[in-house]
Design an enzyme around this catalytic site. Structure first.
Site, PDB file in Angstrom:
ATOM      1  N   LYS A  49      15.677   5.467  -3.330  1.00  0.00           N
ATOM      2  CA  LYS A  49      15.753   4.056  -2.889  1.00  0.00           C
ATOM      3  C   LYS A  49      17.201   3.696  -2.551  1.00  0.00           C
ATOM      4  O   LYS A  49      17.472   3.020  -1.563  1.00  0.00           O
ATOM      5  CB  LYS A  49      15.251   3.125  -4.003  1.00  0.00           C
ATOM      6  CG  LYS A  49      13.739   3.109  -4.173  1.00  0.00           C
ATOM      7  CD  LYS A  49      13.368   2.307  -5.431  1.00  0.00           C
ATOM      8  CE  LYS A  49      11.955   2.623  -5.872  1.00  0.00           C
ATOM      9  NZ  LYS A  49      11.649   2.195  -7.241  1.00  0.00           N
ATOM     10  N   GLN A  93      12.251  -0.673 -12.817  1.00  0.00           N
ATOM     11  CA  GLN A  93      11.658   0.638 -12.545  1.00  0.00           C
ATOM     12  C   GLN A  93      10.619   0.973 -13.615  1.00  0.00           C
ATOM     13  O   GLN A  93      10.916   0.938 -14.809  1.00  0.00           O
ATOM     14  CB  GLN A  93      12.766   1.704 -12.511  1.00  0.00           C
ATOM     15  CG  GLN A  93      12.288   3.091 -12.167  1.00  0.00           C
ATOM     16  CD  GLN A  93      11.779   3.209 -10.719  1.00  0.00           C
ATOM     17  OE1 GLN A  93      12.344   2.633  -9.792  1.00  0.00           O
ATOM     18  NE2 GLN A  93      10.695   3.948 -10.544  1.00  0.00           N
ATOM     19  N   ASP A 116       8.810  -6.139  -5.856  1.00  0.00           N
ATOM     20  CA  ASP A 116       7.658  -5.265  -6.121  1.00  0.00           C
ATOM     21  C   ASP A 116       6.342  -6.049  -6.138  1.00  0.00           C
ATOM     22  O   ASP A 116       5.266  -5.449  -6.247  1.00  0.00           O
ATOM     23  CB  ASP A 116       7.831  -4.560  -7.480  1.00  0.00           C
ATOM     24  CG  ASP A 116       8.552  -3.218  -7.340  1.00  0.00           C
ATOM     25  OD1 ASP A 116       8.524  -2.657  -6.233  1.00  0.00           O
ATOM     26  OD2 ASP A 116       9.129  -2.748  -8.334  1.00  0.00           O
TER      27      ASP A 116
END
Ligand code: NDP
Length: 279
Positions: A49, A93, A116
């Site tokens: 990322k 994460q 997200d």
């Protein structure tokens, strides 16, 4: 023989568009990632990322905490990032080490920075058809289908997996696009009976080679979301070598949905940036 969907190619196209848009931004968009512990798979996803964000001009900040850091310390960092006007997107994460309350940490993220699409409020908005941030992997599946001209309307779509990250949001997107959707999971009896009917089969279970050729209809579109490491090699949830011969279109692992998920993350960061800067 099927058409192998090239997720890298579609991702590169999205990245070019995002990069071009960022060139016109007054301030560089930025994303903050919270990592707890040192999971090797997470390290690899995060460094990917970081690389992709850097390549398109998104400023990337990583906050890495040792496993065992008090949850309150992490919550306070997220709150600080919520209030930092130079941070456009925040992600935690996953997976977190088991002692942490995933929901509490995710729900601390400001809904406007939830790249997200996993806060309860954003999930509720999505289910209720309101404009919001949507989980990247579900968006990735829809985008590759669109890019390859595969219309889902009226199709029998079978999704194997019902996680909040993939299966559930994807089922909603498919329904919104007029597919007839069946969602299977670990308690589904006779999985094959369902998968065999699918015009479009999406698999997101984390079970290597769960889907074998006898479970797939001739000419089906097969989208493999799974990322598994077996004997040091990456593979999906579909027995690619055999299913490829039956499918009309199929995604490889690696090189399918993985790169597209990162591309959709870039678009979500831009959405957050634009929402803030158009006020
Ligand atoms: P989860 O573990 O959260 O969910 C897995 C789902 O699969 C669950 O709904 C589970 O059912 C179902 N399942 C497990 N075993 C079976 C089985 N034998 N038959 C039918 N259903 C089963 O995983 P995620 O959704 O987060 O991820 C799934 C996979 O996708 C993983 O390999 C992950 O690494 C990968 N992934 C890939 C991404 C990408 O960018 N390509 C992004 C995100 C994930 P139940 O609900 O009953 O437990």
């Amino acid at each position: 023989m099927s058409v192998i969907i090239d997720g890298k190619e579609v991702s590169a196209k999205v990245q070019e568009n995002v990069k071009a848009e960022i060139k016109n931004c007054m301030i560089r968009p930025s994303v903050a990632v919270i990592q707890v512990g040192d999971n090797p798979a997470s390290n690899s996803y995060i460094s990917n990322k970081e690389k992709v964000c850097g390549a398109v001009g998104i400023y990337f900040r990583l906050y890495k905490f040792d496993d065992g850091t008090p949850e309150l310390t992490i919550i306070n960092k997220i709150k600080e990032l919520n209030n930092d006007e130079y941070v456009n997107g925040i992600m935690v994460q996953l997976p977190l080490p088991p002692q942490y309350n995933e929901k509490r940490l995710l729900n601390t993220i400001s809904n406007a920075k939830d790249v997200d699409g996993l806060t309860d409020i954003n999930t509720g908005r999505f289910i209720n058809g309101k404009k919001t941030l949507i989980p990247c992997t579900a968006l990735a599946v829809m985008r590759v289908l669109e890019e390859y001209g595969i219309d889902v309307a009226g199709k029998d779509v079978v999704i194997v997996g019902r996680s909040r990250l993939v299966g559930r949001p994807l089922a909603t997107l498919m329904l919104n696009n007029n597919a007839t959707v069946t969602t299977c999971h670990s308690a589904t009896t006779n999985l094959k009976e369902h998968t065999k009917r699918a015009d479009i089969l999406v698999v997101a279970t984390g079970v290597p080679k769960l889907i074998t050729e006898d479970m797939v209809k001739d000419g089906a579109v097969v989208i493999d979301v799974g990322i598994n490491r077996v004997d040091g090699k990456l593979c999906g949830d579909v027995d690619f070598a055999k299913v490829e011969k039956k499918a009309s279109y199929i995604t490889p692992v690696p090189g399918g949905i993985g790169p597209m998920t990162v591309a959709m993350l870039l678009e979500n960061i831009l959405l957050c940036y634009n929402a803030k800067n158009s006020k």
